[in-house]
Design an enzyme around this catalytic site. Sequence first.
Site, short mmCIF file in Angstrom:
data_model
loop_
_atom_site.label_atom_id
_atom_site.label_comp_id
_atom_site.label_asym_id
_atom_site.label_seq_id
_atom_site.Cartn_x
_atom_site.Cartn_y
_atom_site.Cartn_z
N ASN A 1 0.80 -1.17 -0.06
CA ASN A 1 0.13 0.13 0.00
C ASN A 1 0.87 1.36 -0.01
O ASN A 1 1.51 1.61 0.94
CB ASN A 1 -0.83 -0.03 1.17
CG ASN A 1 -1.42 1.12 1.44
OD1 ASN A 1 -1.72 1.87 0.68
ND2 ASN A 1 -2.34 1.28 2.43
N LYS B 1 -0.01 4.12 -0.54
CA LYS B 1 -0.60 5.48 0.27
C LYS B 1 -0.17 6.51 -0.64
O LYS B 1 -0.16 6.46 -1.72
CB LYS B 1 -0.10 5.83 1.80
CG LYS B 1 -0.26 4.33 2.55
CD LYS B 1 0.26 4.35 4.07
CE LYS B 1 -0.24 3.15 4.70
NZ LYS B 1 0.03 3.25 6.32
N HIS C 1 -9.39 1.23 5.15
CA HIS C 1 -8.17 1.45 5.81
C HIS C 1 -8.24 2.41 6.97
O HIS C 1 -9.09 3.23 7.06
CB HIS C 1 -7.17 1.89 4.73
CG HIS C 1 -5.75 1.94 5.18
ND1 HIS C 1 -5.46 2.81 6.22
CD2 HIS C 1 -4.91 1.04 5.19
CE1 HIS C 1 -4.07 2.74 6.53
NE2 HIS C 1 -3.66 1.43 5.76
N GLU D 1 -6.53 4.75 8.19
CA GLU D 1 -6.28 6.10 7.95
C GLU D 1 -7.83 6.65 7.42
O GLU D 1 -7.87 8.02 7.68
CB GLU D 1 -5.28 6.28 6.97
CG GLU D 1 -3.76 6.13 7.57
CD GLU D 1 -2.85 5.48 6.84
OE1 GLU D 1 -2.97 5.45 5.54
OE2 GLU D 1 -1.78 4.70 7.40
N GLU E 1 -5.46 -4.95 10.75
CA GLU E 1 -4.39 -3.92 11.16
C GLU E 1 -4.59 -3.13 12.20
O GLU E 1 -5.57 -2.25 12.36
CB GLU E 1 -4.40 -2.93 9.69
CG GLU E 1 -4.15 -3.68 8.52
CD GLU E 1 -3.69 -2.73 7.37
OE1 GLU E 1 -2.41 -2.66 6.83
OE2 GLU E 1 -4.37 -1.66 7.25
N GLY F 1 2.38 2.18 10.64
CA GLY F 1 3.59 3.27 10.37
C GLY F 1 4.03 3.79 11.81
O GLY F 1 4.59 4.79 11.91
N SER G 1 3.56 -2.23 10.24
CA SER G 1 4.99 -2.17 10.49
C SER G 1 5.31 -3.34 10.11
O SER G 1 6.36 -3.98 10.96
CB SER G 1 5.19 -1.98 12.08
OG SER G 1 4.82 -0.45 12.24
P1 PGA Z 1 3.02 0.12 7.72
O1 PGA Z 1 1.31 0.33 7.03
O2 PGA Z 1 3.47 -1.05 7.08
O3 PGA Z 1 3.53 1.35 7.47
O4 PGA Z 1 2.64 0.34 9.18
C1 PGA Z 1 0.58 -0.75 6.66
C2 PGA Z 1 -0.66 -0.14 6.36
O5 PGA Z 1 -1.22 0.97 6.88
O6 PGA Z 1 -1.24 -0.86 5.46
#
Ligand code: PGA
Length: 265
Positions: free
Chosen positions: A10, A12, A96, A98, A170, A176, A216
């Site tokens: 992803n 983003k 997601h 976010e 997640e 992140g 992560s």
């Molecule tokens: P990250 O993001 O691997 O940077 O933690 C995962 C995601 O948001 O799908």
Amino acid sequence: MARKLFIAGNWKMNLSASQCTALAGEIAAKIPADSGVEVALCPPFVYLAAVRQVLQGSAIATGAQDAYWESKGAFTGQISPAMLLDVGCEYVIIGHSERRHTIIPCEDDRVINRKVLAALAAGLKVILCIGETLNQRSQGHTQSVLNEQLTAGLAKLNPGLAEKLVIAYEPVWAIGTGQTATTEQAQQAQAFVRARLGQLLGAAAAETIRIQYGGSVKPANAADLLVQPDVDGALVGGASLKADDFLEIIRAGEQIASLASTTPA
Ligand code: PGA
């Protein structure tokens, strides 16, 4: 039937057009057509067509990071499932964290459910993201949050479409942040999700639906996570922006897949 590991990147809101196509090309060049792992790349909307072109002829699928539920019309700024299919997209990420918690206006389960149903009905495969916040986990609400997000997110889903569904567990606190869930936390949550999928969609569907872990994921922890019985892949953010890191995560998956295929059941 063993579930094929599925690793999606992803990206983003990152990278330029040339960086996207270069990264896609670098990854595609190193993944064999007969890889034991399914791989998808999810660039920003505006780069989907260019990335799809680079991936043509490779085993890698393209995914979008969101989609609206209407198929066309006066919805300024929105992108329909039909448009995503038109540019060669196979997958779409819906819900997601976010979009649930950071981007204003935040999406609730009703909005997410409309998007899931519309995307599946149009013929896309959906990666539905669910996960608890740190606060919810520390209050012991992880399972009730996952239950609520799954039940509402999948409301009115025709079980016949379950084969096009992927769930990404997640935990919001792991995204992140560099703070990964322990393998036990991931396995425990994902076993719960599978059991709940069984109640919602039937045991057979629950056995085939892949549940990714996200938050992560990096080369150092990928193998330990991917080997868990209910971890069927990863949704990778930060580490998917570096070809070497993403490829290393895929290799960890390939090793687990090849061991599984040579181990008698
Ligand atoms: P990250 O993001 O691997 O940077 O933690 C995962 C995601 O948001 O799908």
